[in-house]
Design an enzyme around this catalytic site. Structure first.
Site, mmCIF file in Angstrom:
data_model
loop_
_atom_site.group_PDB
_atom_site.id
_atom_site.type_symbol
_atom_site.label_atom_id
_atom_site.label_comp_id
_atom_site.label_asym_id
_atom_site.label_seq_id
_atom_site.Cartn_x
_atom_site.Cartn_y
_atom_site.Cartn_z
ATOM 1 N N PRO A 8 0.816 -1.224 0.000
ATOM 2 C CA PRO A 8 0.000 0.000 0.000
ATOM 3 C C PRO A 8 0.851 1.275 0.000
ATOM 4 C CG PRO A 8 -0.068 -1.041 2.158
ATOM 5 C CD PRO A 8 0.827 -1.888 1.310
ATOM 6 N N GLY A 9 1.568 1.503 -1.088
ATOM 7 C CA GLY A 9 2.263 2.777 -1.307
ATOM 8 C C GLY A 9 1.243 3.774 -1.823
ATOM 9 N N ASN A 94 4.997 0.337 -12.540
ATOM 10 C CA ASN A 94 5.771 0.887 -13.665
ATOM 11 C C ASN A 94 6.714 -0.185 -14.186
ATOM 12 O OD1 ASN A 94 5.096 3.524 -14.195
ATOM 13 N ND2 ASN A 94 6.705 4.427 -12.918
ATOM 14 N N LYS A 175 3.682 2.828 -22.306
ATOM 15 C CA LYS A 175 4.020 3.435 -21.010
ATOM 16 C C LYS A 175 5.518 3.280 -20.754
ATOM 17 C CE LYS A 175 3.326 5.497 -17.128
ATOM 18 N NZ LYS A 175 3.438 4.890 -15.843
ATOM 19 N N SER A 245 9.306 9.562 -10.884
ATOM 20 C CA SER A 245 9.542 8.598 -9.802
ATOM 21 C C SER A 245 11.034 8.278 -9.683
ATOM 22 C CB SER A 245 8.720 7.335 -10.030
ATOM 23 O OG SER A 245 8.928 6.848 -11.333
HETATM 24 O O1 KPL Z 1 5.272 7.631 -14.853
HETATM 25 C C1 KPL Z 1 5.945 8.598 -14.634
HETATM 26 C C2 KPL Z 1 6.953 8.490 -13.546
HETATM 27 O O2 KPL Z 1 7.385 9.487 -12.980
HETATM 28 O O3 KPL Z 1 7.307 7.338 -13.237
HETATM 29 C C3 KPL Z 1 5.826 9.830 -15.489
HETATM 30 C C4 KPL Z 1 4.763 9.588 -16.551
HETATM 31 C C5 KPL Z 1 7.139 10.151 -16.143
HETATM 32 C C6 KPL Z 1 5.310 11.022 -14.731
HETATM 33 O O4 KPL Z 1 6.226 11.586 -13.858
#
Ligand code: KPL
Length: 297
Positions: A8-9, A94, A175, A245
């Site tokens: 839970p971040g 991500n 993405k 991030s």
């Molecule tokens: O997904 C992102 C991240 O920071 O990991 C973006 C789209 C670059 C937005 O900051």
């Protein structure tokens, strides 16, 4: 549904609060020793969630795994002995390649992958801010996952908009391309995303994107160079005041997602014998910055 949020971040807490508000039984699983965890979203009062309750794992209909890509294997492996083989695994992070690492281990479970553009910020351990309204796409990771299209209604009811993408790999690659372009450069230069709109970054951005397009085409992902340049520029504009991030991970001396972003691209390029010198250089620079900082995680 009985839902356990693993990790839970910021994003996990956002979905925990939204799914709870939508009437689901939500429990959290994380690295704290507590048995309960209070969470509030935006200006709403706190909710007390059950935390690290083995019985909730046993009863789970759905595990929403929101840990970072590099934590997926270590976070999920110990939980598998407790969860029902009918429980759905839904991964949201991500980068790419993390679920592939555990593909055999989870082959019996209906598995779904998600990508989201919602913005979320943990302002403290017990509060999450929904910083940007976005979209979420879900798609099957294995054949049992293809039976899980009903999740669109479940998630859409909690936090719209959600759609089912039969070509989720396309969405994940797009993405990934955005993250390959923005994250390493903003981390190395410790700059805001918007700084990348400056002319001095244009040659490097074009080189990153050119290499991406070559690898994506070899992976049968429909992509067009000018279109991808426009998409990246649009994200740079739309998130111009964001610290990416990876920028934040380097700043706070945390492990980054580089192995599942640029690292994934480089591994795929090697499989196809494609030269990606710009991305390799960025990968090496981030690895060096990671090694020079002490990891807090
Ligand atoms: O997904 C992102 C991240 O920071 O990991 C973006 C789209 C670059 C937005 O900051």
């Amino acid at each position: 549904m009985n839902i356990v949020i693993v990790g839970p971040g910021a994003v996990g807490s956002l979905w925990a609060c939204k799914l709870h508000q939508a009437g689901h039984s939500v429990s959290l699983w994380g690295t704290q020793t507590s048995q309960q965890w209070k969470l509030a979203i935006d200006d709403l009062p706190e909710t007390v969630f059950a935390y690290n309750q083995q019985q909730d794992l046993i009863n789970a209909d759905l595990l929403l795994v929101t840990v970072k890509a590099w934590q997926v294997k270590a976070a999920l492996t110990p939980l598998l002995r407790d969860i029902s083989k009918d429980a759905i695994l839904l991964f949201m992070h991500n980068g790419m390649g993390a679920v592939d690492e555990i593909a055999e281990l989870i082959s019996a479970y209906p598995t779904v992958i998600a990508t989201t553009t919602h913005g979320a910020l943990k302002t403290c351990a017990h509060h999450v801010k929904h910083t940007g309204v976005g979209q979420t796409q879900l798609g099957a990771y294995n054949s049992k996952g293809e039976q899980c299209t009903f999740l669109v209604d479940v998630f859409n009811h909690a936090l719209p908009s959600v759609s089912w993408n039969p070509d989720i790999q396309h969405a994940l690659w797009n993405k990934l391309a955005i993250n390959c372009a923005i994250n390493p450069l903003t981390a190395i230069h410790q700059c805001l995303n918007g700084t990348l709109a400056e002319e001095r970054f244009r040659p490097t951005l074009n080189a990153i994107i050119g290499e991406l397009v070559a690898v994506m085409k070899s992976e049968q992902i429909p992509v067009e160079q000018n279109q991808l340049i426009t998409t990246v520029n649009n994200v740079i504009q739309a998130t111009s005041t964001n610290k990416s991030s990876m920028h934040q991970d380097i700043f706070y001396h945390r492990q980054t997602e580089i192995d599942f972003i640029t690292g994934y691209l480089v591994r795929k390029a090697q499989q196809h014998n494609i030269n990606v010198p710009t991305n390799i250089e960025l990968y090496k620079q981030i690895k060096l910055l990671e090694q020079n900082g002490k990891h807090h995680d």
